[in-house]
Design an enzyme around this catalytic site. Structure first.
Site, PDB file in Angstrom:
ATOM      1  N   GLN A  90       0.839  -1.188   0.000  1.00  0.00           N
ATOM      2  CA  GLN A  90       0.000   0.000   0.000  1.00  0.00           C
ATOM      3  C   GLN A  90       0.884   1.252   0.000  1.00  0.00           C
ATOM      4  O   GLN A  90       1.529   1.561   0.995  1.00  0.00           O
ATOM      5  CB  GLN A  90      -0.906  -0.026   1.233  1.00  0.00           C
ATOM      6  CG  GLN A  90      -1.727  -1.323   1.366  1.00  0.00           C
ATOM      7  CD  GLN A  90      -2.866  -1.414   0.361  1.00  0.00           C
ATOM      8  OE1 GLN A  90      -3.719  -0.545   0.302  1.00  0.00           O
ATOM      9  NE2 GLN A  90      -2.858  -2.467  -0.459  1.00  0.00           N
ATOM     10  N   ALA A 123     -11.588   2.171   5.541  1.00  0.00           N
ATOM     11  CA  ALA A 123     -10.670   1.359   4.732  1.00  0.00           C
ATOM     12  C   ALA A 123      -9.928   2.212   3.701  1.00  0.00           C
ATOM     13  O   ALA A 123     -10.171   3.411   3.561  1.00  0.00           O
ATOM     14  CB  ALA A 123     -11.464   0.251   4.054  1.00  0.00           C
ATOM     15  N   HIS A 124      -9.057   1.569   2.970  1.00  0.00           N
ATOM     16  CA  HIS A 124      -8.188   2.312   2.048  1.00  0.00           C
ATOM     17  C   HIS A 124      -8.962   2.942   0.897  1.00  0.00           C
ATOM     18  O   HIS A 124      -9.938   2.407   0.414  1.00  0.00           O
ATOM     19  CB  HIS A 124      -7.029   1.455   1.532  1.00  0.00           C
ATOM     20  CG  HIS A 124      -7.389   0.180   0.866  1.00  0.00           C
ATOM     21  ND1 HIS A 124      -6.437  -0.643   0.317  1.00  0.00           N
ATOM     22  CD2 HIS A 124      -8.581  -0.441   0.669  1.00  0.00           C
ATOM     23  CE1 HIS A 124      -7.030  -1.693  -0.198  1.00  0.00           C
ATOM     24  NE2 HIS A 124      -8.311  -1.606   0.000  1.00  0.00           N
ATOM     25  N   ASN A 125      -8.490   4.109   0.518  1.00  0.00           N
ATOM     26  CA  ASN A 125      -9.022   4.851  -0.632  1.00  0.00           C
ATOM     27  C   ASN A 125     -10.409   5.434  -0.417  1.00  0.00           C
ATOM     28  O   ASN A 125     -11.013   5.948  -1.354  1.00  0.00           O
ATOM     29  CB  ASN A 125      -9.028   3.987  -1.903  1.00  0.00           C
ATOM     30  CG  ASN A 125      -7.655   3.427  -2.205  1.00  0.00           C
ATOM     31  OD1 ASN A 125      -6.662   4.128  -2.052  1.00  0.00           O
ATOM     32  ND2 ASN A 125      -7.594   2.179  -2.602  1.00  0.00           N
TER      33      ASN A 125
END
Lengths: 346, 346, 346
Positions: B205, B246-248
């Site tokens: 990531q 969470a990511h993004n």
């Protein structure tokens, strides 16, 4: 080092007044084991009648059983016969832990950072890298693990223990014999904001957290400080991991919550309630004593009567769920159509 | 030390331009208290009309009220009359906290571990046992509690404060005036894996986390770093405890989330949204501005229109729930049977 | 510093045996970027056929594509053509991270507190403020971030890495190549109490936690120690953030759980299962291999067959939800009324 004998166990847990010893007092016992994995050097227990069939196959040195199973248990070997085998097993684990647990070294680890004037009872231990701010009072026998933070004015009653990395923000007060698991955060700011023209405006949180005696707090569980008064966790409450208790909540004595439960602000929970995992309780509600909420159920209204309450969408294979969920979105039209048919036929 | 007078409060919060003072300016005020517990030395407020009945019984020295309640409030004692009592109370708490909060000592605690070359503004404080890695920039007035970790290149804007034990992984950038509660983890790896023949294969990531101005982050809340671009929390967002972002993900300005909310990867949330506790938002969705999601509701599709959305299984006593849940699993067959009846009668 | 060329990437990831290079080997590549944001110095990928339309508009220097898109990709610039672009991208991120990640300094930071006799392999690093108790074994290449706690007898296999602030309680054993994010708590006490006349009586937890090879653990995730035997996380399991795994659970190899999942005590989960975010699994259940549970679904019974299972209340606008929820509480009476109509018409 932890090996013992059946007789020593029997004596330590109260002798014949608590359990009848049926078997040799000098039987060596090296461990406590579950029924399916217990060998001749192990003591085990049967807490549920449906497990009685496993009595025949277990190789356990001794089995703790209720009177109804005494005969069957003795037919295969040693037994301890007592009214409540599960409580007897629980007491056995506590006795075993007390004699086998690695005791922390008394005193303050040189790497800890303890403010002048902190009051400590006898036998207090403070682990490495912990921070204890001014005005803290620690009762006799308090144990603080590594990486803990105790803010200004925190009070811990006697024999309360903190695992590594527990954070108690300023003013948190805890009674005696508590145990707090790692990652717990007690006394973080309650979530309070007023809506303003430019966005949310912070409401500072002046209340504290008051925790009674004999309270267990799970790993990574949060109890927020109150807005103006204290958030309160009464005596004997047991909170599992990953729980969120919002500001101004009161949890009544001896209530227990499984993991991932959330309780929103200002809700008052009665005594001896239980909450299954991931149950969610909305804010400003009142829950009576002896209410049991099933896992993953959402409480949206106050509950005035003891009892068991549930609200869980039933799991199904995905295709069936999709069909039912689609119908569910039109459920009230189904009712209307049914009513129309009933009228037609009336 | 925190005692003041009604006149001092009135003047500090904007004088007559903001609230009308009806009462003696020299009235001593020692605390802010809730309506039910306020004594003669306390100031309190009424934010909801339904609480007006309590005006008669409160012993508060002064009550902050809306104009509609001015007469009733003055009939019983001192009052501050203002258009939005809740905002006035919020401002009062901030003023009170600023003058009573124990200020951290300026400078770096000797036990902290700060890399060479870290850039610090004026009045920065870094608490005991904290770790600040190379390339970090700290704006004026930044306060870092004990046991914090600031990875390489972290940037904090002016007056942002970290409670004890906050972890900001490398490259996290935070604006001004933020407040992060204990246990928050910002910039942990997003959950990214590709399915391979031997199992899951890690996707590293490389994105970061970008957090705007005036953002509050709750205790034990996580915001993951993006896969290739940043996860973004815009200005004025308020996140309660135990939240997972969470990511993004992008959370739009001034949106607020109550405890235990989860937002899955790549979802974009608009501005001024609210999410009740334990609401769950699936991944790769878009949520419009001014959407309100009820507590414990699951968002499975993008939402294009402002409004309030809910999806909660109603709580019931366990026996009733069991009957309804069993029927629910056959709901689409009920619909089919109803349709058959309708045809028969048509 | 991280700039490279397309040819270097191609060679490092296995050359023509893995992907066909269609483009200049000396093309400079400075970053990995998502399709929509990739410029001429970036490499990107298309993992889903529905994104193929974006091929025309992307300015990416190189696109990783499946053979079906090779022609279209080459028409616009350089391409790497491979059977599984997503896995190729994943491998690329790992190669990129290995060459660009800031390596921790070998050895023990002077502020760390490491007990005498701890066994360390080659290339071990222990970050500032970490605590490593007696009897710990650390394999070659183990990396421990700041503020970690490794209790007595913890074992970490080679190349396992702990982010800052990871707590591994005594006796936790972890295999090789694991990665644990910040705030994880492994080996806290399982939630075990017996009901007694004065309240809950603690059951001490003597089991440990056994974690296999190639396991990732998310931020603020908890795995409790077993009561008498170990809680087990098998090889290749991936756990996201904020997950709660209770005592005596077994999670089978290569199963993956998204954020906020909870698994109650003693449940056994098979291999290669997946759990959507906030799925909740009750205790003492058995879940077969290759079971997929949808997000926010509650598993109340054992599942014997592979497949996808769901149970989510559908979201609706609040007014519609209220009507449906009210009807749902009387669902079984609807069924009875329908049955009555059917009889009447039969």
């Amino acid at each position: 080092l932890t090996a013992t004998t059946l007789g020593e166990i029997h004596a330590a847990l109260g002798g014949e007044a608590v359990a009848r010893l049926a078997g040799p007092a000098d039987l060596p016992i090296a461990r406590i084991a579950p029924l399916h994995a217990a060998g001749p050097d192990a003591i085990t227990f049967i807490a549920q009648a449906r497990l009685a069939v496993q009595l025949q196959s277990t190789a356990a040195g001794c089995v703790i059983v209720a009177p109804a199973l005494a005969e069957a248990a003795q037919a295969r070997g040693a037994a301890l016969v007592t009214d409540n085998p599960y409580r007897y097993y629980a007491a056995l684990t506590r006795w075993w832990a007390a004699r086998s647990r690695i005791a922390p070294v008394d005193g303050v680890h040189p790497s800890a950072c303890v403010a002048p004037g902190v009051v400590m009872g006898r036998g207090v231990s403070i682990g490495p890298m912990s921070v204890v701010e001014a005005g803290v009072h620690l009762g006799d026998g308090v144990q603080i693990g590594s990486h803990c933070h105790l803010g200004h004015g925190v009070v811990l009653g006697e024999a309360t223990r903190l695992a590594p990395r527990v954070t108690l923000m300023h003013g948190t007060r805890v009674g005696a014999r508590g145990y707090f698991n790692s990652g717990a955060v007690i006394g973080a700011d309650g979530f309070g904001f007023a809506a303003g023209p430019q966005g949310w405006e912070k409401i500072e949180q002046f209340g504290g957290v008051w925790i009674g005696d004999d309270v267990d707090i799970g790993a990574n569980t949060c109890v927020d400080r109150g807005a103006l008064e204290d958030t309160v966790i009464e005596d004997g409450v047991k909170l599992d991991n990953q729980i969120q208790i919002a500001h101004n909540v009161r949890v009544g004595a001896r209530s227990a919550m499984a993991g991932c439960v959330g309780v929103a602000g200002s809700t008052k929970i009665g005594r001896e309630c239980t909450f299954g995992g991931a149950a969610m309780i909305l804010g400003h509600l009142e829950i009576a004593d002896r209410v049991n909420i099933s896992a993953a159920s959402v409480v949206m209204r106050s509950i005035r009567q003891p009892g068991t309450y549930s609200g869980i969408f039933p799991l199904d294979d995905n295709a069936a769920w999709e069909k039912n969920a689609a119908t569910l979105r039109q459920l009230h039209t189904l009712r209307d159509r049914l009513r129309a048919l009933e009228k037609k036929l009336a």
